[in-house]
Design an enzyme around this catalytic site. Structure first.
Site, mmCIF file in Angstrom:
data_model
loop_
_atom_site.group_PDB
_atom_site.id
_atom_site.type_symbol
_atom_site.label_atom_id
_atom_site.label_comp_id
_atom_site.label_asym_id
_atom_site.label_seq_id
_atom_site.Cartn_x
_atom_site.Cartn_y
_atom_site.Cartn_z
ATOM 1 N N SER A 14 0.851 -1.199 0.000
ATOM 2 C CA SER A 14 0.000 0.000 0.000
ATOM 3 C C SER A 14 0.883 1.245 0.000
ATOM 4 O O SER A 14 2.039 1.202 0.419
ATOM 5 C CB SER A 14 -0.943 -0.003 1.207
ATOM 6 O OG SER A 14 -0.239 -0.241 2.402
ATOM 7 N N GLU A 16 0.884 5.542 0.762
ATOM 8 C CA GLU A 16 0.181 6.637 1.452
ATOM 9 C C GLU A 16 0.473 7.988 0.793
ATOM 10 O O GLU A 16 1.615 8.295 0.463
ATOM 11 C CB GLU A 16 0.650 6.659 2.918
ATOM 12 C CG GLU A 16 -0.003 7.744 3.750
ATOM 13 C CD GLU A 16 0.377 7.630 5.217
ATOM 14 O OE1 GLU A 16 0.289 6.532 5.796
ATOM 15 O OE2 GLU A 16 0.774 8.665 5.789
ATOM 16 N N ASP A 107 -2.276 13.803 15.217
ATOM 17 C CA ASP A 107 -1.285 14.647 15.877
ATOM 18 C C ASP A 107 -1.902 15.991 16.179
ATOM 19 O O ASP A 107 -2.603 16.561 15.350
ATOM 20 C CB ASP A 107 -0.056 14.827 14.973
ATOM 21 C CG ASP A 107 0.896 13.663 15.117
ATOM 22 O OD1 ASP A 107 1.053 13.176 16.254
ATOM 23 O OD2 ASP A 107 1.468 13.242 14.103
ATOM 24 N N PHE A 214 11.815 15.328 10.413
ATOM 25 C CA PHE A 214 10.546 14.622 10.563
ATOM 26 C C PHE A 214 10.667 13.490 11.588
ATOM 27 O O PHE A 214 9.760 13.246 12.381
ATOM 28 C CB PHE A 214 10.093 14.103 9.196
ATOM 29 C CG PHE A 214 8.667 13.669 9.189
ATOM 30 C CD1 PHE A 214 7.653 14.546 9.519
ATOM 31 C CD2 PHE A 214 8.330 12.358 8.876
ATOM 32 C CE1 PHE A 214 6.325 14.140 9.539
ATOM 33 C CE2 PHE A 214 7.010 11.937 8.885
ATOM 34 C CZ PHE A 214 6.007 12.831 9.219
ATOM 35 N N HIS A 264 3.932 -0.852 3.737
ATOM 36 C CA HIS A 264 3.120 0.359 3.516
ATOM 37 C C HIS A 264 4.099 1.515 3.344
ATOM 38 O O HIS A 264 4.862 1.817 4.273
ATOM 39 C CB HIS A 264 2.199 0.597 4.710
ATOM 40 C CG HIS A 264 1.399 1.867 4.642
ATOM 41 N ND1 HIS A 264 0.194 1.962 3.976
ATOM 42 C CD2 HIS A 264 1.628 3.107 5.154
ATOM 43 C CE1 HIS A 264 -0.296 3.190 4.096
ATOM 44 N NE2 HIS A 264 0.561 3.907 4.805
HETATM 45 P P1 FAD Z 1 -3.501 6.333 20.031
HETATM 46 O O1 FAD Z 1 -3.551 4.894 19.709
HETATM 47 O O2 FAD Z 1 -4.701 6.957 20.640
HETATM 48 O O3 FAD Z 1 -2.237 6.541 20.965
HETATM 49 C C1 FAD Z 1 -1.705 7.842 21.190
HETATM 50 C C2 FAD Z 1 -0.917 7.859 22.497
HETATM 51 O O4 FAD Z 1 -1.831 7.809 23.599
HETATM 52 C C3 FAD Z 1 0.050 6.688 22.699
HETATM 53 O O5 FAD Z 1 1.145 7.150 23.430
HETATM 54 C C4 FAD Z 1 -0.755 5.693 23.527
HETATM 55 O O6 FAD Z 1 0.086 4.857 24.309
HETATM 56 C C5 FAD Z 1 -1.584 6.652 24.392
HETATM 57 N N1 FAD Z 1 -2.901 6.133 24.740
HETATM 58 C C6 FAD Z 1 -3.746 5.428 23.964
HETATM 59 N N2 FAD Z 1 -4.874 5.134 24.635
HETATM 60 C C7 FAD Z 1 -4.728 5.679 25.862
HETATM 61 C C8 FAD Z 1 -5.533 5.712 27.051
HETATM 62 N N3 FAD Z 1 -6.719 5.118 27.099
HETATM 63 N N4 FAD Z 1 -5.052 6.360 28.139
HETATM 64 C C9 FAD Z 1 -3.843 6.955 28.131
HETATM 65 N N5 FAD Z 1 -3.031 6.953 27.036
HETATM 66 C C10 FAD Z 1 -3.465 6.323 25.941
HETATM 67 N N6 FAD Z 1 -1.588 11.688 12.086
HETATM 68 C C11 FAD Z 1 -2.496 12.539 11.562
HETATM 69 O O7 FAD Z 1 -2.762 13.603 12.145
HETATM 70 N N7 FAD Z 1 -3.118 12.250 10.364
HETATM 71 C C12 FAD Z 1 -2.890 11.090 9.691
HETATM 72 O O8 FAD Z 1 -3.482 10.868 8.647
HETATM 73 C C13 FAD Z 1 -1.953 10.167 10.235
HETATM 74 N N8 FAD Z 1 -1.690 8.984 9.638
HETATM 75 C C14 FAD Z 1 -0.878 8.053 10.256
HETATM 76 C C15 FAD Z 1 -0.708 6.797 9.680
HETATM 77 C C16 FAD Z 1 0.089 5.836 10.298
HETATM 78 C C17 FAD Z 1 0.226 4.477 9.665
HETATM 79 C C18 FAD Z 1 0.769 6.155 11.515
HETATM 80 C C19 FAD Z 1 1.648 5.135 12.176
HETATM 81 C C20 FAD Z 1 0.614 7.402 12.085
HETATM 82 C C21 FAD Z 1 -0.212 8.363 11.477
HETATM 83 N N9 FAD Z 1 -0.430 9.619 12.040
HETATM 84 C C22 FAD Z 1 -1.320 10.511 11.460
HETATM 85 C C23 FAD Z 1 0.257 9.993 13.266
HETATM 86 C C24 FAD Z 1 -0.583 9.643 14.505
HETATM 87 O O9 FAD Z 1 -1.826 10.292 14.435
HETATM 88 C C25 FAD Z 1 0.199 10.092 15.711
HETATM 89 O O10 FAD Z 1 1.276 9.229 15.947
HETATM 90 C C26 FAD Z 1 -0.630 10.311 16.956
HETATM 91 O O11 FAD Z 1 0.182 11.005 17.899
HETATM 92 C C27 FAD Z 1 -1.139 9.027 17.617
HETATM 93 O O12 FAD Z 1 -2.153 8.449 16.901
HETATM 94 P P2 FAD Z 1 -2.658 6.967 17.292
HETATM 95 O O13 FAD Z 1 -3.807 6.678 16.424
HETATM 96 O O14 FAD Z 1 -1.530 6.027 17.297
HETATM 97 O O15 FAD Z 1 -3.148 7.254 18.785
#
Ligand code: FAD
Length: 290
Positions: A14, A16, A107, A214, A264
């Site tokens: 895939s 991105e 983020d 980055f 990916h």
């Molecule tokens: P989560 O899974 O919610 O985790 C975020 C943090 O919070 C982690 O440290 C986790 O340990 C902690 N956490 C999770 N649940 C809890 C809880 N219940 N209590 C306390 N802490 C908790 N960013 C964008 O803005 N747009 C995008 O399109 C985008 N695409 C991405 C694609 C991929 C494949 C990846 C790997 C990252 C991408 N990101 C994107 C970046 C991502 O959004 C960031 O890394 C963001 O900071 C965390 O997102 P997450 O979904 O992993 O969050």
């Protein structure tokens, strides 16, 4: 550690993109997608600025990819969106024919004044399952080198497990350059009972300053040896690109040999380095060189 039931199956592939900011950027994206489509990838994804900053742009890019006859998966970063906004986007994407979503917390945009978002990705996965059942294949993010906000590696793994329990089908990792980070992470996931496929995210290297900046921002480690080699090549664009393709090809070979179910690519809306790496890996031949 093979994560694919049929070891002879072609690795999942895939690419991105991010939403282009201009009409010429959108034209260019069609050409980039066309070149990468030669590899018959499983899907293309498009990022979403948490806080809704690219809500229209992401949708437009997904529409554009679908109109080109390609499989397209929008990212959906919950950010500050409320449930009604998320449900409206899910209905819209379903209507468009989308079957896969990359579900994220997102983020925090710089300058937004927020120190944290209210929700994490687990909440988004729950909302999507609640609203759309099993219609979408849900990808979530995973962090072999530990998410920068996490208290520690164990806590991060527990939160990843919670996203999976909430209904994620597979995961894509943050990029990294040490294959062992991935091997160790997958082993820890399996030991914790997490069985979903975990696809490594691959960041091609085409620019020294860009990759260093980055990587610092997103918590990806660029090992010292690699940083030093890239620094010494930074004034020779072609040599740096060639070296980047060689290093990333070796990384992908190691990951696939270790059982990674696919790759990916974070393309940054360019095709050159991703296509070169895939060709080195023989992934074009496996598709009949289309
Ligand atoms: P989560 O899974 O919610 O985790 C975020 C943090 O919070 C982690 O440290 C986790 O340990 C902690 N956490 C999770 N649940 C809890 C809880 N219940 N209590 C306390 N802490 C908790 N960013 C964008 O803005 N747009 C995008 O399109 C985008 N695409 C991405 C694609 C991929 C494949 C990846 C790997 C990252 C991408 N990101 C994107 C970046 C991502 O959004 C960031 O890394 C963001 O900071 C965390 O997102 P997450 O979904 O992993 O969050």
């Amino acid at each position: 550690m093979n994560q694919d039931s049929s070891s002879s199956a072609r690795p999942r592939l895939s690419f991105e993109f991010f939403p282009p900011r201009s009409a010429s950027g959108a034209d260019s994206l069609s050409r980039v997608a066309g070149r990468l489509a030669e590899l018959a990838p499983d899907f293309f994804s498009c990022t979403y600025g948490a806080g809704g900053s690219t809500r229209d742009g992401t949708r437009d890019t997904i529409r554009q990819l679908l109109d080109l006859g390609l499989q397209a998966a929008p990212h959906l970063s919950i950010g500050a969106d409320d449930q009604a906004q998320v449900f409206a986007m899910l209905d819209d994407y379903r209507e468009m024919g989308v079957r896969r979503i990359v579900a994220l917390r997102g983020d925090v945009p710089s300058g937004s004044g927020r120190s944290r978002f209210v929700h994490n990705a687990e909440t988004l996965v729950r909302w999507i399952r609640e609203h759309s059942g099993d219609h979408f294949h849900l990808e979530v993010a995973a962090y072999p080198e530990v998410h920068p906000d996490a208290r520690d590696a164990e806590d991060d793994l527990a939160h990843f497990a919670a996203k999976v329990a909430a209904g994620a089908d597979s995961a894509i990792t943050q990029y990294f350059y040490s294959p062992y980070a991935y091997v160790d992470f997958v082993a820890r996931c399996r030991a914790a009972g997490i069985e979903i496929p975990i696809v490594p995210g691959i960041m091609p290297i085409t620019n020294y300053e860009g990759i260093i900046r980055f990587s610092e921002k997103c918590g990806a480690d660029v090992p010292r040896w690699l940083r030093r080699r890239l620094a010494s090549l930074q004034d020779d664009e072609q040599a740096l690109r060639d070296f980047g393709v060689e290093v990333v090809t070796r990384l992908c070979e190691d990951l696939l040999a270790a059982g990674a179910p696919g790759l990916h690519f974070y393309t940054l809306n360019r095709w050159g380095a991703s296509l070169a790496v895939c060709r080195n890996l023989g992934l074009d031949r496996q598709t009949g060189g289309r």
